[in-house]
Write a protein that holds these residues in place. Structure first.
Motif, PDB file in Angstrom:
ATOM      1  N   VAL A  15     -11.259   1.341 -43.947  1.00 40.94           N
ATOM      2  CA  VAL A  15     -11.024   0.839 -42.587  1.00 40.94           C
ATOM      3  C   VAL A  15      -9.830   1.544 -41.945  1.00 40.94           C
ATOM      4  O   VAL A  15      -9.876   1.940 -40.770  1.00 40.94           O
ATOM      5  N   THR A  16      -8.757   1.732 -42.715  1.00 41.23           N
ATOM      6  CA  THR A  16      -7.563   2.367 -42.160  1.00 41.23           C
ATOM      7  C   THR A  16      -7.820   3.818 -41.780  1.00 41.23           C
ATOM      8  O   THR A  16      -7.383   4.286 -40.725  1.00 41.23           O
ATOM      9  N   GLY A  17      -8.535   4.533 -42.644  1.00 38.29           N
ATOM     10  CA  GLY A  17      -8.849   5.924 -42.347  1.00 38.29           C
ATOM     11  C   GLY A  17      -9.654   6.069 -41.068  1.00 38.29           C
ATOM     12  O   GLY A  17      -9.324   6.873 -40.188  1.00 38.29           O
ATOM     13  N   TRP A  18     -10.706   5.262 -40.942  1.00 40.18           N
ATOM     14  CA  TRP A  18     -11.557   5.344 -39.752  1.00 40.18           C
ATOM     15  C   TRP A  18     -10.825   4.831 -38.506  1.00 40.18           C
ATOM     16  O   TRP A  18     -11.018   5.354 -37.404  1.00 40.18           O
ATOM     17  N   THR A  19      -9.993   3.816 -38.675  1.00 36.34           N
ATOM     18  CA  THR A  19      -9.282   3.260 -37.510  1.00 36.34           C
ATOM     19  C   THR A  19      -8.201   4.209 -37.016  1.00 36.34           C
ATOM     20  O   THR A  19      -7.991   4.345 -35.802  1.00 36.34           O
ATOM     21  N   TYR A  20      -7.520   4.871 -37.939  1.00 39.35           N
ATOM     22  CA  TYR A  20      -6.518   5.853 -37.509  1.00 39.35           C
ATOM     23  C   TYR A  20      -7.209   7.025 -36.800  1.00 39.35           C
ATOM     24  O   TYR A  20      -6.694   7.572 -35.822  1.00 39.35           O
ATOM     25  N   TRP A  21      -8.363   7.386 -37.322  1.00 39.58           N
ATOM     26  CA  TRP A  21      -9.156   8.425 -36.660  1.00 39.58           C
ATOM     27  C   TRP A  21      -9.518   7.992 -35.240  1.00 39.58           C
ATOM     28  O   TRP A  21      -9.373   8.762 -34.294  1.00 39.58           O
ATOM     29  N   LEU A  22      -9.971   6.741 -35.101  1.00 37.54           N
ATOM     30  CA  LEU A  22     -10.312   6.222 -33.771  1.00 37.54           C
ATOM     31  C   LEU A  22      -9.091   6.245 -32.856  1.00 37.54           C
ATOM     32  O   LEU A  22      -9.194   6.612 -31.675  1.00 37.54           O
ATOM     33  N   ARG A  41      -5.664   2.158 -49.680  1.00 37.74           N
ATOM     34  CA  ARG A  41      -6.671   2.177 -50.750  1.00 37.74           C
ATOM     35  C   ARG A  41      -6.040   1.803 -52.086  1.00 37.74           C
ATOM     36  O   ARG A  41      -6.612   1.050 -52.869  1.00 37.74           O
ATOM     37  N   GLU A  42      -4.850   2.333 -52.337  1.00 35.93           N
ATOM     38  CA  GLU A  42      -4.203   2.076 -53.618  1.00 35.93           C
ATOM     39  C   GLU A  42      -3.691   0.648 -53.745  1.00 35.93           C
ATOM     40  O   GLU A  42      -3.860   0.006 -54.777  1.00 35.93           O
ATOM     41  N   PHE A  43      -3.069   0.115 -52.693  1.00 33.89           N
ATOM     42  CA  PHE A  43      -2.390  -1.170 -52.805  1.00 33.89           C
ATOM     43  C   PHE A  43      -3.190  -2.357 -52.278  1.00 33.89           C
ATOM     44  O   PHE A  43      -2.839  -3.499 -52.567  1.00 33.89           O
ATOM     45  N   LEU A  44      -4.241  -2.113 -51.505  1.00 33.81           N
ATOM     46  CA  LEU A  44      -5.039  -3.209 -50.964  1.00 33.81           C
ATOM     47  C   LEU A  44      -6.507  -3.139 -51.363  1.00 33.81           C
ATOM     48  O   LEU A  44      -7.210  -4.128 -51.277  1.00 33.81           O
ATOM     49  N   ILE A 102      -1.599  -0.380 -34.102  1.00 35.08           N
ATOM     50  CA  ILE A 102      -0.987  -1.549 -34.734  1.00 35.08           C
ATOM     51  C   ILE A 102      -1.620  -1.810 -36.092  1.00 35.08           C
ATOM     52  O   ILE A 102      -0.932  -2.144 -37.069  1.00 35.08           O
ATOM     53  N   TRP A 103      -2.927  -1.654 -36.198  1.00 35.94           N
ATOM     54  CA  TRP A 103      -3.601  -1.822 -37.500  1.00 35.94           C
ATOM     55  C   TRP A 103      -3.015  -0.845 -38.520  1.00 35.94           C
ATOM     56  O   TRP A 103      -2.704  -1.218 -39.653  1.00 35.94           O
ATOM     57  N   THR A 104      -2.865   0.415 -38.123  1.00 37.21           N
ATOM     58  CA  THR A 104      -2.321   1.427 -39.023  1.00 37.21           C
ATOM     59  C   THR A 104      -0.928   1.059 -39.482  1.00 37.21           C
ATOM     60  O   THR A 104      -0.603   1.133 -40.681  1.00 37.21           O
ATOM     61  N   TRP A 105      -0.083   0.637 -38.553  1.00 35.44           N
ATOM     62  CA  TRP A 105       1.286   0.251 -38.915  1.00 35.44           C
ATOM     63  C   TRP A 105       1.299  -0.961 -39.837  1.00 35.44           C
ATOM     64  O   TRP A 105       2.101  -1.034 -40.763  1.00 35.44           O
ATOM     65  N   LEU A 106       0.410  -1.921 -39.588  1.00 38.33           N
ATOM     66  CA  LEU A 106       0.326  -3.095 -40.459  1.00 38.33           C
ATOM     67  C   LEU A 106      -0.028  -2.684 -41.888  1.00 38.33           C
ATOM     68  O   LEU A 106       0.527  -3.214 -42.860  1.00 38.33           O
ATOM     69  N   MET A 107      -0.956  -1.739 -42.033  1.00 36.43           N
ATOM     70  CA  MET A 107      -1.347  -1.281 -43.365  1.00 36.43           C
ATOM     71  C   MET A 107      -0.196  -0.571 -44.064  1.00 36.43           C
ATOM     72  O   MET A 107      -0.007  -0.716 -45.275  1.00 36.43           O
ATOM     73  N   ILE A 108       0.588   0.181 -43.327  1.00 38.57           N
ATOM     74  CA  ILE A 108       1.761   0.842 -43.908  1.00 38.57           C
ATOM     75  C   ILE A 108       2.737  -0.213 -44.431  1.00 38.57           C
ATOM     76  O   ILE A 108       3.239  -0.119 -45.557  1.00 38.57           O
TER      77      ILE A 108
END
Length: 487
Positions: free
Chosen positions: A104-111, A94-97, A383-389
């Motif tokens: 999206v990251t919050g909901w995807t990590y939840w999924l 949220r801060e950097f992108l 993988i999405w979560t790691w990409l966002m990190i």
């Protein structure tokens, strides 16, 4: 002002609801949660299918993926010490992108954790079958779901203590397995007899018996084994002393990978030739059954059952925190952010557990395919979560270099170079998933999930044009170059 003070001053910066949480996770528990995150069903159960496809080269695949995971975790560690918040991945995205990527990251990590919980329940039910083959898989899965749900509702201290002992069992057992395996190889005591030898690593059609391409295609399953190592980031908001405990937990990652993955696989593939391992069974249980030590296979089965329950327990913990972070930003119903009298996000946990219950349904409808389905989807979400990190870390480093943000007290070695290497690697794994017919389900689910999130975001923005901006750190305005996915 230290980085920790910046975070506390921000309060709910980035929408992470620090207020209300109990900092009930001590150093001992955070360390074990980090260690436990590196030992799960992906190793104990998933390694069987990976060995069948790649042979002894699977050891190299786990080592390669482990190196990439270390880059990811050091990137996360630098961000955590810059601003330690619960639900960290979504907050940094949220801060950097921008707000959309945090959503999206919050909901995807939840999924990812909901689906991983399904995988763990499936594996746990399979392990129960070892002792009680007459009990249907769905019955065992449902029983475990209910018990762990109760544990997570009580308090974060109870969660941390349960996870500590789950992890202690796993760590002790793996070290014991390695010692026994080495004893078999050096002293020759076992029913495995002369067939147990280090030469098993290359004497049955070589290290790459099915070709390098086949080995690389196992990276999808191998990466699933490492899901949950980033869980230490979710504990940031409830750790007693994050500036001390988080770096210590992350820096132990290399030896954990060497011992628990590379070391354990080296031993069992030396004791038993790789051709005897198959999908759908734990290679560790099979190896100790082959060794013939009385009750050893049963004990190992108990350990891998513990590993499955540990991961499912962690999943319930993280999903509740992620939903609360989304609710605080108006990206989920406000009720999801409520804490009960014991300071746990009870509503968010309950919603997540209800959906994990779909794993029970899968075990009823397709018990032989349930594990493979959920592993594929969970890996894609991970993988999405790691990409966002990684992308967040690259942009953070750029901001630090330009003097727009303070440097973290735990910088990643090599700056953003490791993040770029890991980023390219993960994109390569994504391509492999696309080429694997067994990974098709994850692409279909991912596409549907992406469309659903985009529609949900458009609806939320139409109701609240300022969505996602509330509570963002002041520094974010200096860093953020808008990527408005809603346009």
């Amino acid at each position: 002002m230290t980085s920790l003070q910046v975070d506390e001053h921000a309060g709910t910066a980035g929408g992470a609801p620090q207020e209300g949480y109990e900092r009930g996770l001590g150093s001992r528990q955070v360390q074990m949660i980090a260690i436990g995150g590196a030992i799960g069903v992906g190793l104990f159960m998933g390694a069987g299918a990976n060995i069948e496809k790649a042979g002894p080269s699977i050891i190299l695949m786990y080592a390669l993926a482990g190196g990439i995971i270390f880059f990811i975790m050091r990137a996360l560690g630098e961000l955590l010490l810059y601003r330690p918040v619960s639900g960290s991945f979504a907050e940094y995205a949220r801060e950097f992108l921008g707000p959309f990527f945090g959503y999206v990251t919050g909901w995807t990590y939840w999924l990812m954790w909901v689906v991983t919980g399904m995988a763990e329940l499936t594996a746990a039910a399979i392990y129960v079958h070892y002792w009680f083959p007459s009990i249907p898989q769905w019955v065992s899965a449902l029983a475990f779901l209910v018990v762990l749900f109760g544990v997570n509702l009580i308090s974060v201290k109870i969660f941390g203590e349960v996870e500590f002992w789950f992890s202690m069992v796993k760590v002790t057992a793996i070290i014991g397995m390695i010692v026994i395996g080495l004893g078999v190889l050096t002293l020759g005591f076992s029913d495995a007899g002369d067939t147990a030898a280090v030469s098993n690593l290359w004497s049955h059609d070589g290290i790459f018996p099915n070709g390098i391409g086949s080995s690389l295609m196992t990276l999808q399953g191998v990466m699933f084994a490492y899901l949950a190592v980033e869980l230490v980031g979710v504990t940031a908001g409830e750790s007693e002393n994050p500036e001390k405990t988080l770096p210590k937990a992350i820096n132990t990652l290399p030896w954990r990978i060497i011992v628990f993955y590379v070391g354990a696989l080296l031993v069992i593939l030396s004791v038993v030739k790789w051709t005897e391992f198959h999908a759908g069974e734990s290679p560790f249980v099979h190896a100790f059954d082959k060794i013939g030590i009385p009750l050893a296979a049963g004990i190992v089965n108990f350990v891998v059952l513990t590993a499955a329950l540990s991961s499912c327990n962690s999943g319930m913990y993280s999903t509740g925190r992620m939903l609360r972070g989304l609710a605080s930003n108006g990206e989920a119903p406000q009720s999801f952010g409520k804490l009960n009298s014991r300071k746990t996000p009870a509503v968010g946990i309950t919603i997540s557990v209800a959906l994990m219950g779909l794993g029970v349904v899968l075990n009823y409808l397709v018990p032989e395919k349930a594990f493979g389905y959920v592993v594929s989807v969970a890996t894609a979400a991970g993988i999405w979560t790691w990409l966002m990190i990684l992308i967040s870390h690259i942009r953070y480093r750029r901001a630090v270099k330009q003097g727009r943000l303070p440097a973290s007290s735990f910088p990643a070695p090599g700056g953003s170079v490791g993040s770029w290497i890991a980023l390219l690697f993960l994109l390569g794994v994504t391509v492999m998933i696309a080429l694997d017919k067994d990974g098709l389900i994850s692409l279909i689910v991912g596409a549907v999930w992406g469309v659903g999130l985009a529609v949900g975001w458009a609806v939320l923005r139409s109701r609240n044009p300022q969505l996602g901006e509330r509570g963002r750190p002041a520094s974010a305005d200096a860093v953020h170059e808008p990527v408005d996915a809603a346009k």
